[in-house]
Write an enzyme that holds these catalytic residues in place. Structure first.
Site: not given
Lengths: 314, 314
Positions: A216, A249
């Site tokens: 991932h 993020c």
């Protein structure tokens, strides 16, 4: 469900994690109807694996409140598989009431992130993973696959560099605690292709070639596709991504999100790897994402460039 | 100048081609003053190789009218090297009046593109390359390095797929005609990392490990960084890129341009390869590009995300 049914060894699996990881940080999220359209359009494009949400209290995480409906919709699609995060026993109890095919429990490659993210030490997380394994087996004769997602495997927003040996160690403890599958995550996009190649070789050396290992990546620093190429080159067959590279993020506001799903499909095509996914259908499916979250930036090169001449109509 | 001085074997060379390839298609272009600032800021960041323009009639290509000044400025910077396209004898005559270190002559991997792009067959292009080689040697005792840029090496906007054997063949003919260096270009961004790895191995097998081979990728379909990684993995030491990924693709309007220079530097760092280039200085230099061409989209993940924690201040 067994891991080898979820992720057959002879098949590249590109998993769409947009409905979970893509919505983790967004302020906007699609309606259930829009999510179902997103799911169906991608299914028609050939996608078969979907991470659909997280079993968390709907009051605090309204973006995942309709997870059960999405799981039900996925289970009605032939050969489609659903995945959801289950971060505690309550989530697992909820998951076992659905037809979800895979539950992901997240452990951290670093002690600091484990505590900061979940208020559990790594050892406490592994103990909970073991309890979850027991819980799923007690609950059902054929329980969902249990996957250990290993966060911060290629660098940590708190500790900086991560020793790859620590990733192997927590992976080993996760498998011993009952996980069927590993999902090794570059949560904050610090990793590069050399690290990925090394990590994959070490993981396969430690746990065998038949062990299901998903990778991932986040494109935070532009290396996601290079990392996917390195993973595929070294035998990884399960990769996560989001249509339009959704998902940011938390430690780098404005950064690119998950691996761009449609660019990852093109990478596979360019490497001669069969995905059974149609890129033009995927590009068309971006419209529903754009319409349902107009303030979210969508990323991706294929969307700007279109298919190269030799793949047009292919 | 000899190729081994321009591109020492033990050193990674990341060449900034923004002042040439980055301006090839733009409607706007920086003033000479802005170009010099761009050059100086990147020099201060550690960049030493610059493609500065193309020796073409200034009336038709005003973006390259100040090429001589840029070459002169570069030659005054210690250990900095300048490159320019020279597409015919007149261009070479002009180049020989300057201190340019490298002249690139472009041949095509496909006959269709050769004719469409230059109205010359591949054979006529190779003949011109030989005349250019003679011309530079007649003109100067220590002439500029002569590089054969091989356009459309990984796919052609006219012919579609390109047989890698044809690239090896035209490369061989180019070297025989007098080229010192090969610059193998994915002009339209069709290539993927498997092709790149194969191509590099075949080129090095055919021409030896000490042959200077530069690779030039476009991020049209998101694979530029993965292609750079594959090239570096297989021994390539000279890569082209543009700050902010400037430079589009004439056959894919709106597509991403050249490899994003600063992301390529991060790739090298992540692979443990020394570039002597400071990413934060590069990110600061983007401002001059943005200011001088406000309508040009700038790309790149590093600019959005910043350095990861373990590289901050490094």
């Amino acid at each position: 469900m067994q891991a080898r049914h979820l992720f057959p060894e002879d098949q590249i699996v590109l998993r769409e994690v947009g409905l979970r990881d893509g919505l983790q940080l967004t302020k906007q999220y699609p309606t259930t109807e829009q999510k179902l359209e997103w799911l169906n359009l991608e299914y028609r494009a050939g996608v078969r694996h979907f991470e659909l949400g997280s079993f968390l209290p709907a009051a605090r995480f309204p973006q995942f409140a309709d997870l059960r409906e999405l799981i039900q919709a996925t289970s009605s699609l032939e050969a489609a598989f659903s995945t959801a995060l289950t971060l505690n026993e309550r989530g697992v109890a909820d998951a076992l009431e659905t037809q979800v095919d895979e539950m992901i429990f997240v452990v951290s490659a670093t002690e600091s992130h484990s505590i900061a993210n979940t208020r559990r030490s790594q050892t406490e997380a592994i103990e909970m993973l073991a309890r979850i394994d027991a819980q799923r087996r007690a609950g059902r004769a054929d329980p969902p696959v249990l996957t250990a997602g290993i966060a911060m495997s290629f660098g940590c927003s708190l500790e900086g560099e991560v020793n790859p040996r620590d990733v192997i160690k927590i992976a080993e403890r996760s498998l011993k605690a009952g996980a069927d599958v590993l999902a090794v995550a570059d949560t904050v996009g610090f990793g590069g292709p050399k690290q990925v190649a090394w990590m994959v070789r070490e993981l396969r050396r430690a746990f065998g070639d038949d062990q299901s290992i998903a990778m991932h990546f986040h494109d935070t620093r532009g290396l996601a596709i290079a990392n996917c190429a390195a993973a595929l080159d070294n035998g990884i067959r399960v990769l996560d991504g989001c249509l339009g590279g959704l998902g940011g993020c938390p430690f780098a506001p404005g950064a690119t999100g998950n691996t761009v799903f449609e660019d990852m499909v093109f990478l596979c095509k360019s490497m001669g790897l069969q995905t059974n996914i149609d890129i033009e259908d995927l590009l068309a499916a971006r419209k529903i994402v754009a319409a349902s979250m107009p303030d979210e930036p969508l990323h991706g090169a294929m969307a700007r460039a279109g298919l190269p001449r030799m793949l047009e109509g292919v």
